[in-house]
Write a protein that holds these residues in place. Structure first.
Motif, PDB file in Angstrom:
ATOM      1  N   GLY A 169      -3.182  -5.926  -4.946  1.00 38.50           N
ATOM      2  CA  GLY A 169      -3.680  -7.227  -4.536  1.00 38.50           C
ATOM      3  C   GLY A 169      -2.750  -8.345  -4.973  1.00 38.50           C
ATOM      4  N   TYR A 222      -5.779  -4.183  -8.420  1.00 38.77           N
ATOM      5  CA  TYR A 222      -5.406  -3.028  -7.610  1.00 38.77           C
ATOM      6  C   TYR A 222      -6.667  -2.276  -7.181  1.00 38.77           C
ATOM      7  CZ  TYR A 222      -6.342   0.120 -11.556  1.00 38.77           C
ATOM      8  OH  TYR A 222      -6.948   0.826 -12.556  1.00 38.77           O
ATOM      9  N   GLY A 223      -6.512  -1.419  -6.199  1.00 44.72           N
ATOM     10  CA  GLY A 223      -7.578  -0.546  -5.754  1.00 44.72           C
ATOM     11  C   GLY A 223      -7.044   0.835  -5.476  1.00 44.72           C
ATOM     12  N   LEU A 229     -11.974  -0.617  -7.190  1.00 42.52           N
ATOM     13  CA  LEU A 229     -10.979  -1.652  -7.410  1.00 42.52           C
ATOM     14  C   LEU A 229     -11.134  -2.222  -8.802  1.00 42.52           C
ATOM     15  CD1 LEU A 229     -11.957  -4.863  -5.377  1.00 42.52           C
ATOM     16  CD2 LEU A 229     -13.487  -2.965  -5.699  1.00 42.52           C
ATOM     17  N   THR A 240       0.843  -1.188   0.000  1.00 42.05           N
ATOM     18  CA  THR A 240       0.000   0.000   0.000  1.00 42.05           C
ATOM     19  C   THR A 240       0.881   1.242   0.000  1.00 42.05           C
ATOM     20  OG1 THR A 240      -1.735  -1.129   1.245  1.00 42.05           O
ATOM     21  CG2 THR A 240      -1.772   1.269   1.265  1.00 42.05           C
ATOM     22  N   TYR A 243      -7.758  -2.056   1.906  1.00 42.74           N
ATOM     23  CA  TYR A 243      -8.504  -0.803   2.048  1.00 42.74           C
ATOM     24  C   TYR A 243      -9.125  -0.700   3.442  1.00 42.74           C
ATOM     25  CZ  TYR A 243     -12.582   2.213   1.882  1.00 42.74           C
ATOM     26  OH  TYR A 243     -13.532   3.152   2.198  1.00 42.74           O
ATOM     27  N   PHE A 257      -3.576   0.174  -3.544  1.00 41.11           N
ATOM     28  CA  PHE A 257      -3.442  -1.147  -2.942  1.00 41.11           C
ATOM     29  C   PHE A 257      -3.146  -2.152  -4.041  1.00 41.11           C
ATOM     30  CE2 PHE A 257      -6.816   1.401  -1.051  1.00 41.11           C
ATOM     31  CZ  PHE A 257      -6.302   1.627   0.228  1.00 41.11           C
ATOM     32  N   VAL A 273      -7.423  -6.718  -1.948  1.00 36.59           N
ATOM     33  CA  VAL A 273      -7.506  -5.256  -2.047  1.00 36.59           C
ATOM     34  C   VAL A 273      -8.529  -4.713  -1.055  1.00 36.59           C
ATOM     35  CG1 VAL A 273      -8.210  -3.358  -3.540  1.00 36.59           C
ATOM     36  CG2 VAL A 273      -6.659  -5.102  -4.407  1.00 36.59           C
TER      37      VAL A 273
END
Length: 1018
Positions: A240, A206-207, A201, A69, A253, A238, A249
């Motif tokens: 994943g 990813y997010g 996301l 992150t 979060y 983020f 993700v």
């Protein structure tokens, strides 16, 4: 005129400060002269896990929070600000080890899991995993103007997007190609976005969370552009990992913004709310009158966990201590609506309040105000009792998942309401909102049938509430008479029985951030249909249940998509192999299309439980097992009410199942020791198992010792322990019961010479179906057709019977010697409905006992037929006939009077253009009234128009349909139009539907009259 009697306190959000635009040296102008895009990197500095990149006067800051992150901030004028401060994000501990490299054209900033690349000329960011797999890439540098800041990303060829919080009518399928708004809009209907979350996301793994209180717009077009209405940029990213990257993700979060709270177990039971003091819609009442409603739940044996007793603007309350005591006696908790703020919360909690419902007044001053209200109400309950905070709120923001339930606001019950709510709540789970829901059948409108259908599927959400006092009639689940009361009770009882499953998922959410209700795409990310419209109107409840609600006035459900794997119909045990789209699924009113994943091991409370308080330590625990391959489930238990679990006072017990992937073999069920302790934990308890095998086992052994084999249900019920194979139960199940066993010790059941779910010979059993559209007359002899289709083996000695409502007469059909494998044989069963059978839908259950693959088997299918009233034998007024359906846009349609307002029988004499009519129907668009003619009528006549009570408002069209064909449609009519005479040939029609539809989208004042509506009949 239609109007909402509920005033919404929709206070405008506080205006967020905007910074003056400034473009420093090195910046480059974008195509739009009002926008500025960050320019070439002119400076770089590293300080541990924090990096600064300068572009003239503009500065970007990259901060690594964890190994996967990181945060990117951009200040156009070089001055960083953070309006959210510590409101949303939580401390994350020491930063990770990082390293950086200057590769000439770019900097690379890395942890062990992710690398952020910063291209220098101009500054653009991209992210890759440690192995070089791309996550995202900016196609243009960060751009800003006076009003907003935008990030622009490349969109992958097959990339899908989810999130943005609660998006009404959307969210459980991909946002690809769509634009979603993130912010408070007070639109609680389809297309609104209450409880928005500035997080999304991607299927690329990813997010992105925009750390802001500013509303935004996320366009998942090509390229993707995400903007926030502020002149600063602040986002967390983020990365994943693995096949469950999307879940990872969501976990990251919610690690940053807070894991979902752990609700009390009564919060997972349905709640009831109304105003009981000075209720203008119900007459003079008092707070203690709520106890009479609570008695209704008790007397009707219906679960209910809590009641809001002051849910109405200006309602107030009295006698809180007495109300609390009365509700506690009825195994319910007291809730209050905090319309007037939470200054009195401490005293209210000390008097017994355990639920706090917030409202739009708590959004009034802006996003931070709403979030603070949620936190304060949650904390107020905990500061003044030993209970867990339990709040409900609309229009919340990131971080609210840790303090409350997010619900979608005030809506009107209808089939359309059910339709758009289905994707709403599963979609919200993609933003870490673990507890989202809507009122059962809304707070306005609705009907017995829509209430029943809506309640069915919402029992597979973790939380829900029914609200009364705003509709024409109260909306408790026992208000509608039979068959609705019985069906609603069954839905509530099933949810109650599943509370161990639901509660265990609540615990999981505190660890993973993933809620119970979830889109198919979360569990099946590689399924190309999971992200599409094919899966829009269904969802998963945990990993194990697939729910496909009925959202039309129909007795069949089409378009049910079952993803890859083996799925079992919960009601009859029929096995399906996915991927598969299932049409014509038989779904009479009492049947929710519900499927269980093979391999599921579901903990349940056996018996008929009305409240969690009916359970005592040492009561049996049940496991519903669908054996296939290796699978497991971890049961979570604590005291259910206090906060002792936060100090480690809880227990986990793991069930593990080993079985063949398909076909014959042994099945082993191992129940581990219950690890941990909590107040009220039983030292020992009996266990019950339902193992879906489809074939009887040779033996059942408990820790190597044979359990007694019992030969009937009565013998099984009477025995202290043992097993019994029930061939008639859901395709064939092994029922097992044990005496009390120590919870501190593991034990193992072994079923020998049996099979995985589906039987030793998969597909050997016959299946049943019933043709649609079958009708019988009350008290009139007739026949009902049932189709028997043999499976992969011949079905022999087939005996078909029907279970019908009380008072009906059924004559079993003659046995069929053989139905060859794969073929279908239609069976006609003689049936005479009771003379007093109510017109409408009736549910029958067909059972076919037969042999296949050398074993006795049973196939079961529930289906609906129509019970018709006597057809008219002479001319008949439409208002005098029985109505098979009577949907209406505002209140009920009226017989021989205008629509009036939302109440029943509140209309006036039917009046069109000054002429009054004694007979006819007063309705409100959209309206649909169906009558049965049985082919005995030839004409339909009426005068139609908008009733004079509307004073010139309204904009509608009328139509007449017969047996699925449109016979006549009017032109558009307004309140100023002349009365239109109708004369339609209905010769031979069995069913006629009279419809009024809105034609301008407002539905305000659409009071249409079928004046002097009459059928000419032989």
């Amino acid at each position: 005129m239609q109007s909402s009697s509920r005033m919404k306190v929709a206070l405008a959000g506080a205006v967020l400060g905007l910074f003056a635009a400034f473009a420093g040296p090195g910046s480059t102008a974008s195509a739009d002269p009002s926008d500025t895009t960050v320019g070439e990197v002119t400076g770089f500095a590293a300080d541990g896990a924090v990096y600064r990149l300068t572009a003239g006067h503009t500065e970007a800051r990259v901060s690594f929070v964890t190994a996967d992150t990181f945060r990117i901030e951009l200040a156009p004028d070089g001055k960083f600000t953070d309006p959210t401060g510590t409101d949303i994000t939580l401390p994350q501990g020491p930063p990770p080890a990082t390293r950086w490299r200057d590769l000439g054209d770019r900097y690379e900033l890395s942890t062990a899991k992710v690398t952020l690349r910063a291209t220098k000329a101009p500054l653009r960011f991209s992210a890759v995993r440690a192995d070089g797999t791309p996550l995202w890439t900016e196609t243009q540098g960060l751009t800003w103007n006076q009003d907003r800041t935008v990030q622009t990303l490349a969109r992958g060829a097959d990339e899908q997007f989810y999130g943005a919080g609660m998006q009404n009518g959307r969210g459980n399928t991909s946002h690809r190609g769509k634009t979603v708004e993130v912010g408070v809009d007070y639109n609680w209907n389809d297309g609104g976005h209450p409880n928005s979350v500035p997080f999304y996301l991607s299927s690329a793994g990813y997010g992105v969370y925009r750390n802001t209180y500013a509303p935004g717009t996320y366009a998942f077009t090509d390229p993707v552009t995400t903007s926030a209405k502020e002149r600063r940029f602040d986002a967390y990213y983020f990365a994943g990992d693995g096949k469950d990257a999307l879940k990872d993700v969501i976990g990251q979060y919610t690690r940053l913004t807070g894991k979902p709270f752990m609700p009390p177990v009564y919060g997972l039971e349905i709640g009831d709310s109304d105003c009981y003091l000075h209720n203008a819609n119900r007459g003079e009442r008092h707070t203690l009158d709520a106890l009479k409603i609570a008695d209704g739940y008790v007397q009707n044996d219906m679960p209910n966990g809590w009641m809001l007793v002051n849910d109405g603007y200006g309602c107030g309350y009295e006698n809180l201590a007495e109300a609390t005591a009365g509700l506690n006696d009825r195994k319910m908790k007291l809730g209050l609506w905090t319309e007037d703020g939470i200054d009195k919360l401490a005293d209210q909690v000390k008097a017994g309040q355990r639920v706090a419902k917030l409202d739009v007044a708590w959004v009034g001053e802006g996003y931070k105000f709403a979030l603070d209200g949620c936190k304060d109400a949650h904390a107020g309950i905990e500061a003044n009792s030993d209970a867990r905070g339990f709040t409900w709120a609309p229009e919340s923001w990131s971080g609210a998942q840790r303090c409350g339930v997010q619900w979608s606001g005030d809506q009107s019950g209808s089939w359309e309401y059910i339709r758009w709510q289905i994707p709403t709540y599963a979609g919200a789970s993609m933003s870490g909102l673990a507890y989202t829901t809507g009122d059962v059948d809304g707070i306005f409108g609705g009907s017995a049938k829509t209430y029943t259908r809506d309640l069915q599927w919402k029992m597979f959400l973790p939380v829900t509430m029914t609200m009364d006092g705003w509709a024409a009639n109260d909306k408790q689940p026992f208000r509608y008479g039979e068959p609705y009361t019985t069906i609603n009770r069954a839905s509530l009882k099933l949810h109650e029985a599943l509370l161990p499953y639901v509660y265990s998922h609540a615990y999981r959410a505190t660890k993973t951030g993933v809620g119970l209700a979830r889109p198919l795409a979360l569990e099946y990310p590689d399924d190309p249909k999971a992200a599409t419209e094919a899966a829009k109107y269904e969802f998963l409840s945990g990993e194990d249940f697939l729910v496909a609600p009925v959202y039309r006035d129909a007795v069949e459900r089409d378009g049910i998509y079952l993803p890859k794997g083996t799925w079992i119909d919960y009601w009859n045990g029929r096995v399906y192999q996915g991927p598969l789209t299932l049409d014509h699924y038989s779904a009479p009113l009492d049947t929710l299309p519900l499927f269980v994943r093979a391999g599921a091991t579901v903990p349940m409370w056996p018996g008929s439980v009305r409240s969690y308080q009916d359970r005592a330590p040492g009561d049996p625990l049940a496991w519903d097992v669908y054996p296939q391959g290796s699978s497991s489930f971890e049961l979570y238990e604590d005291d259910g009410v206090t906060r002792e679990h936060r100090a480690g006072k809880y227990a986990l017990q793991r069930a593990e199942v080993r079985a063949p992937e398909s076909g014959p073999g042994d099945v082993t069920v191992r129940i581990g020791a219950s690890a941990g302790t909590y107040t009220g934990k039983p030292g020992a308890r009996p266990y019950a198992f339902t193992v879906h095998t489809g074939d009887a086992p040779g033996t059942v052994r408990l820790d190597g010792r044979p359990l007694p084999a019992l030969t009937s249900r009565a013998a099984f019920d009477a025995a202290g322990q043992g097993w019994w194979y029930d061939r008639d139960e859901r395709g064939g199940v092994v029922r097992i019961k044990t005496t009390a066993l120590s919870t501190d010790r593991a034990f193992e059941l072994r079923l020998t010479d049996t099979s995985a779910v589906g039987g030793a010979v998969p597909g050997a059993s016959a299946v049943l179906a019933a043709p649609t559209g079958q009708e019988l007359g009350a008290g009139t002899p007739g026949t009902v057709a049932v189709d028997v289709t043999a499976g992969t083996r011949d079905a022999t000695d087939v005996r078909v019977s029907l279970d019908a409502p009380a008072g009906w007469q059924v004559t079993p059909a003659a046995p069929i010697a053989r139905v060859p494998a794969g073929t279908t044989r239609r069976v006609e069963v003689a049936v005479t409905p009771a003379a007093g059978a109510k017109p409408g839908e009736a549910t029958l259950t067909a059972t076919a006992r037969h042999r296949a693959a050398g074993t006795d088997r049973t196939a079961v299918q529930r289906f609906a037929i129509g019970v018709m009233p006597p057809a008219p034998t002479a001319d008949a007024w439409a208002s005098d006939l029985a109505w098979l359906r009577a949907t209406n846009g505002w209140g009920p349609p009226e017989r021989d009077r205008s629509n009036g307002e939302s109440g029943a029988a509140d209309g006036h004499p039917l009046t069109l253009a000054g002429q009054t009519y004694e007979k006819g129907i007063g309705a409100h668009a959209d309206s649909d009234i169906e009558v049965y003619l049985g082919g005995r009528c030839t004409t339909f006549t009426a005068d139609v128009g908008i009733d004079d009570e509307i004073n010139g408002y309204g904009d509608v069209a009328f139509s007449v349909e017969a047996d699925g064909r449109v016979l006549w449609t009017s032109p558009r009519l307004t309140g100023a139009s002349a009365t239109l005479p109708v004369n339609v040939d209905v010769t031979g029609a069995r069913h006629v539907r009279l419809k009024i539809t809105d034609t301008n989208g407002s539905k305000s004042g659409d009071h249409g009259d079928w004046a002097a509506a009459r059928f000419g009949c032989a």
